[in-house]
Each structure stands twice: as structure tokens, then as C-alpha cells.
Design an enzyme around this catalytic site. Sequence first.
Site, short mmCIF file in Angstrom:
data_model
loop_
_atom_site.label_atom_id
_atom_site.label_comp_id
_atom_site.label_asym_id
_atom_site.label_seq_id
_atom_site.Cartn_x
_atom_site.Cartn_y
_atom_site.Cartn_z
N TYR A 76 0.85 -1.20 0.00
CA TYR A 76 0.00 0.00 0.00
C TYR A 76 0.88 1.25 0.00
CZ TYR A 76 -4.02 -3.01 0.77
OH TYR A 76 -5.01 -3.97 0.62
N ARG A 122 0.25 -2.51 10.67
CA ARG A 122 0.24 -3.71 9.83
C ARG A 122 1.55 -3.71 9.06
NH1 ARG A 122 -4.21 -7.30 8.25
NH2 ARG A 122 -3.01 -9.22 7.98
N ARG A 162 -11.03 -14.06 8.04
CA ARG A 162 -12.07 -14.86 7.39
C ARG A 162 -12.73 -15.88 8.31
NH1 ARG A 162 -8.39 -16.59 2.44
NH2 ARG A 162 -6.97 -16.76 4.20
N CYS A 180 -15.79 -12.93 0.54
CA CYS A 180 -15.08 -11.80 1.14
C CYS A 180 -14.26 -11.05 0.09
CB CYS A 180 -14.23 -12.26 2.32
SG CYS A 180 -13.15 -13.68 2.00
N CYS A 234 -19.73 -13.53 3.17
CA CYS A 234 -19.04 -14.80 3.43
C CYS A 234 -19.78 -15.91 2.72
CB CYS A 234 -18.98 -15.08 4.93
SG CYS A 234 -18.24 -16.69 5.33
N ALA A 263 -26.62 -27.38 -0.20
CA ALA A 263 -27.87 -26.60 -0.22
C ALA A 263 -28.92 -27.25 0.66
CB ALA A 263 -28.37 -26.43 -1.65
N GLU A 276 -31.74 -38.37 1.04
CA GLU A 276 -30.49 -38.39 0.30
C GLU A 276 -30.32 -39.75 -0.36
OE1 GLU A 276 -27.03 -38.31 -1.52
OE2 GLU A 276 -28.00 -36.48 -0.78
N ASN A 286 -21.48 -32.92 -3.93
CA ASN A 286 -20.26 -32.72 -4.70
C ASN A 286 -19.06 -32.31 -3.84
OD1 ASN A 286 -21.43 -33.38 -7.16
ND2 ASN A 286 -22.01 -31.26 -7.64
N LYS A 306 -7.89 -28.84 -0.11
CA LYS A 306 -9.33 -28.58 0.00
C LYS A 306 -9.92 -29.24 1.25
CE LYS A 306 -11.54 -26.77 -2.79
NZ LYS A 306 -12.04 -27.17 -4.11
#
Length: 664
Positions: free
Chosen positions: A181, A229, A341, A371, A383, A414, A433, A441, A451
Site C-alpha cells: 500500500y 500492519r 475470514r 469476502c 461470506c 444446499a 439423500e 459434490n 481442500k
Amino acid sequence: MQKYKRLFEPVKIGSLELKNRFAMAPMGPLGLADAEGGFNQRGIDYYTARARGGTGLIITGVTFVDNEVEEHGMPNCPCSTHNPVHFIRTSREMTERIHAYNSKIFLQLSGGFGRVTIPTNLGEYPPVAPSPIQHRWLDKTCRELTKEEIRSIVKKFGEGAFHAKRAGFDGVQIHAVHEGYLLDQFAISFFNQRTDEYGGSLENRLRFAREVVEEIKERCGKDFPVALRYSPKSFIKDWREGALPGEVFEEKGRDIPEGIEAAKLLVAYGYDALDIDVGSYDAWWWSHPPMYQEKGLYIPYAKIIKEVVDVPILCAGRMDNPDLALSAVEEGACDIVSMGRPLLADPDYVNKLRSGNIASIRPCLSCQEGCMGRIQEYSAINCAVNPATSREREAALIPALKSKKVLIVGGGVAGCEAARVLALRGHKPVIYEKSGRLGGNLLAAGVPDFKEDDLALVAWYEHTLKELDVEIKFNTEVTPALVKENGADTVIIATGSKPKLFNLGDNSKVFTAAEVLLGNADAGSEVVVVGGGLVGCELALWLARKNKKVTIVEILDRLLALNGPLCHANSEMLERLIPYNGIEVLTSSKVIKTTEKGVLVDVNGKEREIKADSIVLAVGYNSVNDLYEALKYELADIHLIGDARNVANIMYAVWDAYEVAANL
């Protein structure tokens, strides 16, 4: 929880005592300002929710002290100098509410973005910088700041901090000698080519930052805490080129030796705490780490600085694992654990950890869809997994006037979110289900080690739905007849999506990405991945790290062309990880048919045979909505959500479900 007791000890910044070692890293406050630069109700509720959740120190996102030298298109963010009386009035409501939870709050004050101003926030105003250097995003040369403008910004810092103190803020954090910055551009010789007293030696390049803290201390008193920071390393290879983890390169920005020296000087100038990270906009995946970065990636750098200065060190950077956070404190890397986060995903993280209720902490995916991606594209912070983030009041769940029996078809993200929200409101959801597990998925998507939080989200839903006593019927294929016989008041179709397929001739070695990820198909040692979107690229990366020879064939002229809006930190890191891991990429190309050796590919109009043990399709998904189509004229109250409505991503599946279930 006794194991983590150390994290709940009081800690001081200067003379200010915090009740525990947790801080909310700066997140926001785009979309959280009103027309006069005060905090709007959303902003007040957003930060207060994290204090109510147990966080010891709240650090607001960036607020600008200056809107004349570098115009920021008011009111993108709150501003303590634009209309001070109004700012103080709105902020007082927020700080008093936060103090009721025995939490403290710092206002983050910025001198500006300079060459890294995000184009959507720039408008028509010319970018500025220490010197006439290239803009990060635009093909423009920045205008050099005059000394008078620098001094004007310094004065504005003093004014802004003074108004913050009057508004009840317990301190300020300066944004920033980090991430490239404006203040950081002055501090780094690669960007600062000045020959006056603000350029040249390290002391001269830090003069701007020194004058800022001295001005604030002069206006607010020496006991008013001023944190900074700070990034001790930039990871800049060249203009707009950043380095990857483990890559050997020549640092063009700030490297560790100068980072140590600068830290010592900054503390000597009067900064009361250093909030440590690494990176720059040219290597944005360090400053805003996606899932491809290791958890706790800043800890080694925080420890380096902790060993040379005598002020508290804050450390963020994927610190949501409590064991990792505890070890960072116990091993002397930092004094305060900072989370951004993860506190968007679950504002009650700290209280849940303190009371031992770890399984109920909703995980952050580091996807940055809600975000940084939305900040980048829409100047709004949200989020992906928590639809109530930054709209806590509007999205508050209201108990149902009448409890309804709700049949939910599909136990993907969902369906799970719909069931969770309905149960919290007093309805009686039942999930049907067709497989033996929740997750849809996500079960395949979460297989790569980077992941892991996708599977953590599945585990969180499993735990949460069990706690809410939601009935789940596994291994049940739902038919129109079953739905009609069920007699539910409302039906929610969340049947998700299935991979797109096409015929390549001999399909015996053609598989879907999900089949390979779940171990239902052996990809062999040489793999052609068809499709260079997010699924294809992540699959290719996972396979390459398993020592497979991988080629991506993409019909468009670049990778990740159809995904979006992905945060630049995620997309740019993934794009660079592909060649870095030896993956060949063929763009403007398409597969024609399988051959005995592998597959025939049209590469820019020329045929090429590629040796392959398998051809893995990652060319997108089709909605599965047959059941909805069969029932939509039969039922009065039926809803189609998630991928079944429109194939998108986890965020929109969760948001769809929340919206529908919150209003039944």
C-alpha cells in the site's frame, strides 16, 4: 477449555489490556459506511457480532484519512475526517456496544492505496504513488506525490486518530507498511525512486510512517495505542510478478534482513504493536492466502520479528486451527492470534473454543468467494458459508409462526443449509439423500489436501444437523409419488448437479473428475484433463503432486475463463501453480477422440496425439432438476435451490438455501 487456556490469558498493547489473545483481523468495511462516512447499521452490527462472539480485539477494515490527494469515491468506507461529528456519533454506538462485551476495538487508518488501488474503487481519479511507477492493475503510470501532499496526509492521520479516540476507539492500526500500500510503497526502494528526504536510505523511506505515528501520539497522547500492519518480506519477483512458496527467486521488494531493520526502526519511532504478514499486491496470494497456501503461513515471519522487537506481535494467516494458534503463542512466534475470514464464517469462534464446543465452529474454506472476491468486484464484504455476514440484522432468523413439515430432496450443501435454518426456526425438515452420506459434490471436491476445509464443512453440517435432531433418510431415491404421499407442507428440491459427459469413441478410459477424486477410477500415470476451469485446474494440481504427468486441454484461450468472480489471489496463484508443477496446458484446443495410445487433440487447428492412461472430464455440470419439473405444477409450495436451480459454487448453494429457508 483448559487445553487452550493460554489463548484466553489477558495481554497488553501498551497500557491497554485485552481480555484474551484473539483479534479480528481487518475485514471490511466496504459496504459498511453511510453517505456521510459514518458506520451504517450493518457495520455496527457486523463488528459487534464478533465482539459478542468473544474476540478480545476488533480491528476494523480500512478507513481512509484522506479523500483529497487520493479520492476514494465516498462513501465506500467510513472516514473519520470527512464529517467528524457524524463519524463520532455513529462510531460511539458501535464502540459502546463492543465494550459491553469487554472487547476492545481499533480503527484501521489508511494513507491510501497508491499504485494498488482496485480499479472498481478508483473511478475517474488518477492513481498516486511515491514515484511515477506502473499501476498494479491498470496500464497507467501513477502520479508522484508532492511533499506538501505527504504532509497533508500525515496531518489527516492525526485528525483521524483524534476523532477515533473521541468516538471511543481504544487505539488505531496504521494501514500500512505492508502488502504494497502507499506507506509501503514509500518504504520499498523498488517503488520509491525519490531523491528528497522521503527517498533513498531506509530511514528516509520510512519517514512517512514515522511522521504518521509521531503526529498521532502528538494529537492523542503517548498512551494511545498505535499498531502497524507490517510485512517483513514482499515476495516480488518483478512488476506484477510474485513468487510461489518454495520458489527460488531474487526479491525485488523488501527482504528479511531489511525487514528486521525496518521493524526495529518502526518500534523505535513509537509503534506499540506490529501485525505481521508477508506479501504484496504483486504476490497477492501471500497477503490474502487461498487454500493453496499452508495454514499458519505467517508464523515463521512473525517469530523472526518477535525475536528482535519488544512490542506485542499479532499474527494472522489461516490461523483457524486452535492447536496451530496455541503452538504459535507457546513457541514465542506471536502474542496475539489474529483471524479475519474465520470470524466471518463463524463470529462465535472464540466463545465456542473457550467452552470446548469446537465441533460447532463453522469452518472457513479460504475460497474468498464471499469476502475478497466480492470486495474486488462489488465493494461489498460477505461470506460464502455464512450468509448473515455483514447483514446480521436483516438476515437474523425469526421463529416460524407455524411449524411446517418440510421435505428436502438432496443432502448436498444446499439441502443441509436449508435443513439447518429450518430447524433453527422451529420447522420440521426431513432430508432424503439417495447416497449413504451427506455432502454431495463436496465429497469429491474435498479430496485434495488443499481442500480439506470442504470436508470440514461437511463434518460441520453432520454435527450441526445431529445437534438439531434433523431426520435424514439415506439411500432413498425420491420419486414424484413419494413426495405426494409424504404430505409435506413444503418441498425443497436440492438435487444438485452432475458432471457433463460426451462421447470420445472408446470411453473405457474416460472418467469424470469425481470418479478419479473419489478413487472409483484409476487415472494411471499419464493423464489428460479436459477442461481448464476451477475443477480441472485443481484436479490437475492434485494429480501432478502425486507425480502424474498431466496435460490440461482447454477449448477457450485461457484457464479459469468461465469461473468468477474468483478473487485474484486464488486465480493468480492457481494459474502459476499449474506450470510450476510441470503441468502442460493446451488452450484454444479440444479433444477429438480417444486412441489406442491416448487421445487425439485439435491444438489451434492442428491434430496432435497425446499419450494418456486416462482422459478425465472436467467440463462443467448440468443441473439435476427432473423431480422439480415433474412436480412444479402439482405442489403449491415447492422451491428449487442450489445447483439444481443454477450451477454455480458453494456460496450460492448456501445463500439460496438460507434465503428460502429463512422465509418459509
